[in-house]
Design a protein around this motif. Structure first.
Motif, PDB file in Angstrom:
ATOM      1  N   CYS A  19       0.808  -1.198  -0.002  1.00 20.11           N
ATOM      2  CA  CYS A  19       0.112  -0.106  -0.079  1.00 20.11           C
ATOM      3  C   CYS A  19       0.851   1.304  -0.142  1.00 20.11           C
ATOM      4  N   ALA A  20       1.869   1.349   0.810  1.00 18.60           N
ATOM      5  CA  ALA A  20       2.682   2.397   1.055  1.00 18.60           C
ATOM      6  C   ALA A  20       3.465   2.866  -0.375  1.00 18.60           C
ATOM      7  N   ASP A  43       2.384   1.569  -3.232  1.00 21.19           N
ATOM      8  CA  ASP A  43       1.397   2.299  -4.400  1.00 21.19           C
ATOM      9  C   ASP A  43       1.093   3.682  -4.237  1.00 21.19           C
ATOM     10  N   GLU A  44       0.954   4.055  -3.020  1.00 20.94           N
ATOM     11  CA  GLU A  44       0.543   5.387  -2.605  1.00 20.94           C
ATOM     12  C   GLU A  44       1.903   6.241  -3.014  1.00 20.94           C
ATOM     13  N   ALA A  45       3.096   5.835  -2.789  1.00 18.95           N
ATOM     14  CA  ALA A  45       4.251   6.648  -3.269  1.00 18.95           C
ATOM     15  C   ALA A  45       4.307   6.987  -4.579  1.00 18.95           C
ATOM     16  N   THR A  46       4.003   5.983  -5.446  1.00 18.82           N
ATOM     17  CA  THR A  46       3.778   6.039  -7.117  1.00 18.82           C
ATOM     18  C   THR A  46       2.909   6.876  -7.377  1.00 18.82           C
ATOM     19  N   ARG A  47       1.768   6.864  -6.884  1.00 19.44           N
ATOM     20  CA  ARG A  47       0.402   7.665  -6.945  1.00 19.44           C
ATOM     21  C   ARG A  47       0.704   9.054  -6.802  1.00 19.44           C
ATOM     22  N   ASN A  48       1.386   9.263  -5.907  1.00 19.05           N
ATOM     23  CA  ASN A  48       1.773  10.836  -5.316  1.00 19.05           C
ATOM     24  C   ASN A  48       2.909  11.212  -5.716  1.00 19.05           C
ATOM     25  N   SER A 102       5.976  10.544  -5.137  1.00 27.04           N
ATOM     26  CA  SER A 102       7.067  10.393  -4.096  1.00 27.04           C
ATOM     27  C   SER A 102       8.290   9.767  -4.459  1.00 27.04           C
ATOM     28  N   THR A 156       9.742   1.490  -7.140  1.00 21.48           N
ATOM     29  CA  THR A 156       8.663   0.864  -6.623  1.00 21.48           C
ATOM     30  C   THR A 156       8.456  -0.456  -7.320  1.00 21.48           C
TER      31      THR A 156
END
Length: 151
Positions: A19-20, A22-27, A29, A35
């Motif tokens: 989850c972390a 995926d979120e790092a890719t989405r935003n 970061s 990732t």
């Protein structure tokens, strides 16, 4: 490490890490190159330590494979063409180019992701998905390994 030490909550780490990532890719970061392989390695480790859990994005080997196909474009031939293009550009002496450096980092990440896929594949039931995963695993030796130097 917590899984090897028998920690009660060890199974949660893989899902949280995925989850972390995926979120790092989405935003934005972290880049996909940072990732892609980490996500696949986390899934492969979760499968190794905790087994298959159908319908789970981390522990369902077929779902993990389907996700990877979406990231790689669903075509081993396309990936091989990308590899040939990068090798051709590199042989023309363009190693200093930023875009070539990013492409080489991408291929290194793809190689590590495919290596992890080979571990994921070992948890797949016999059938078309497992056979398709084998074709992707066969690409690993065709992708140069090793680390690139930072410029």
């Amino acid at each position: 490490m917590s899984a090897e030490m028998g920690a009660v909550d060890a199974e949660q780490w893989a899902g949280l890490l995925v989850c972390a990532l995926d979120e790092a890719t989405r935003n934005s970061s972290l880049s996909r190159e940072e990732t892609l392989h980490r996500r696949m390695i986390a899934c492969a480790a979760a499968l190794q330590y905790f087994g298959v859990r159908k319908g789970d994005q981390v522990q369902d080997p077929e779902m993990v494979f389907t996700w990877l196909l979406g990231e790689l474009g669903n075509s081993p031939d396309r990936l091989l063409a990308e590899l040939r293009d990068i090798a051709s550009t590199s042989s023309r002496g363009s190693e200093g180019s930023g875009s070539l450096h990013r492409a080489i980092r991408r291929l290194a990440s793809v190689r590590m992701a495919l290596e992890a896929l080979c571990d994921v594949r070992s948890h797949m039931a016999d059938g078309p998905k497992r056979s398709e995963a084998a074709k992707w695993c066969a690409l690993v030796p065709l992708i140069p390994g090793g680390r690139t130097r930072d410029r």
